[in-house]
Design a protein around this motif. Structure first.
Motif, PDB file in Angstrom:
ATOM      1  N   SER A  49      26.413  37.262 -22.627  1.00 57.71           N
ATOM      2  CA  SER A  49      25.435  36.167 -22.611  1.00 57.71           C
ATOM      3  C   SER A  49      24.949  35.890 -24.028  1.00 57.71           C
ATOM      4  O   SER A  49      24.952  36.760 -24.897  1.00 57.71           O
ATOM      5  CB  SER A  49      24.258  36.487 -21.691  1.00 57.71           C
ATOM      6  OG  SER A  49      23.630  37.699 -22.046  1.00 57.71           O
ATOM      7  N   ILE A  96      19.500  37.983 -16.798  1.00 59.46           N
ATOM      8  CA  ILE A  96      20.434  36.967 -17.292  1.00 59.46           C
ATOM      9  C   ILE A  96      21.842  37.385 -16.895  1.00 59.46           C
ATOM     10  O   ILE A  96      22.306  38.462 -17.263  1.00 59.46           O
ATOM     11  CB  ILE A  96      20.334  36.825 -18.823  1.00 59.46           C
ATOM     12  CG1 ILE A  96      18.886  36.617 -19.279  1.00 59.46           C
ATOM     13  CG2 ILE A  96      21.244  35.702 -19.296  1.00 59.46           C
ATOM     14  CD1 ILE A  96      18.204  35.405 -18.705  1.00 59.46           C
ATOM     15  N   LEU A 109      20.033  41.622 -19.858  1.00 55.43           N
ATOM     16  CA  LEU A 109      20.932  40.524 -20.235  1.00 55.43           C
ATOM     17  C   LEU A 109      22.362  40.969 -19.984  1.00 55.43           C
ATOM     18  O   LEU A 109      22.820  41.977 -20.548  1.00 55.43           O
ATOM     19  CB  LEU A 109      20.734  40.137 -21.693  1.00 55.43           C
ATOM     20  CG  LEU A 109      19.462  39.301 -21.993  1.00 55.43           C
ATOM     21  CD1 LEU A 109      18.219  40.174 -21.993  1.00 55.43           C
ATOM     22  CD2 LEU A 109      19.584  38.587 -23.335  1.00 55.43           C
TER      23      LEU A 109
END
Length: 270
Positions: free
Chosen positions: A157, A171, A153
């Motif tokens: 985020s 992500i 990630l």
């Protein structure tokens, strides 16, 4: 109980009842609560707070300013003790926060092994994290989020409550993850939009090129088919019985979830 080989700085507080394993190192100005269990070889550098019914696995290292095991930040939090379980060999950097679970949803937050949490990332109540995950700086996981093995990630985020992030998904930084992200998927933007497959991650994981090509074909059939995402996925499942990564995506889509699925189009779909 404190193991004889543990090294605890005299400026730190270890409350009665805490269990401290072999070769644990606790630096100055740390606070360890009475219901904490630190496994062998855990290291708290300095100014670390570990409270609540928290268990930390062997070899995990925690950097200054982290607060681990605090009460859930939920309006439904009750006075009943809940738990946080962290696995082995995790690295938890400066300012990271992790909360215990809530009674209404099982009472436990679970973090697996070999995970890296960069500065000021947050793991909320009742989250379920697998192994070999990276949360970059300032990543925010809301309550009840599931993150599967080897997901990454990007910085800043944020993941909506009850959302699932699949195995080895990527992500992008500053993305808003409002809907489930398939295994091996890449998501970017606010609102987050699925932008293809994490081919680089798949290659680094040793997945052969023909398998990657098969997963790409599966991806197109799922998201470019004439029916809904779930209907498209169900219709092609038998084609991919000999392709485990594709099956992981198809099974992820078929599983029950509180959230819709991220798609290449804005918003989630079913």
């Amino acid at each position: 109980m404190i193991a004889s080989s543990a090294k605890i700085h005299p400026a730190s507080v270890v409350e009665d009842g805490a269990a401290i394993g072999e070769n644990v190192k606790v630096g100055p100005f740390c606070h360890i609560g009475p219901n904490v269990v630190l496994g062998d070889d855990v290291e708290l550098l300095s100014h670390v707070v570990v409270i609540g019914r928290t268990t930390i696995g062997k070899g995990t290292k925690i950097f200054p300013g982290a607060v681990i095991g605090g009460d859930s930040q939920s309006v439904h939090h009750s006075a009943v003790d809940t738990t946080l379980v962290i696995g082995e060999n995790c690295t938890i950097r400066e300012g990271v926060t992790m909360n215990t679970g809530t009674v209404e949803h099982g009472g436990t937050t679970v973090v697996g092994n070999n995970n890296l949490f960069l500065a000021y990332s947050h793991v909320a109540h009742d989250c379920r994290l697998g192994n070999n995950i990276i949360l970059s700086n300032n990543v925010m996981l809301a309550g009840h989020v599931t993150v599967e093995d080897r997901a990454i990630l990007g910085g800043g985020s944020a993941v909506h409550q009850f959302t699932r992030v699949g195995k080895q998904a990527f992500i992008g930084g500053l993305s808003a993850v409002s809907y489930d992200v398939i295994p091996y998927g890449m998501l970017n933007g606010n609102p987050g939009v699925l932008s293809g497959l994490n081919v680089v991650g798949m290659t680094r994981a040793g997945i052969d090129r023909p398998v990657i090509h098969a997963v790409r074909r599966c991806y197109k059939q799922i998201f470019e088919g004439s029916e809904s995402i779930r209907a498209n996925a169900a219709a092609i499942r038998d084609e991919y019985l000999d392709c485990p990564p594709a099956l992981e995506i198809l099974d992820f889509i078929a599983a029950e979830s509180d959230r819709a699925l991220s798609s290449p189009n804005r918003g989630g779909k079913g």
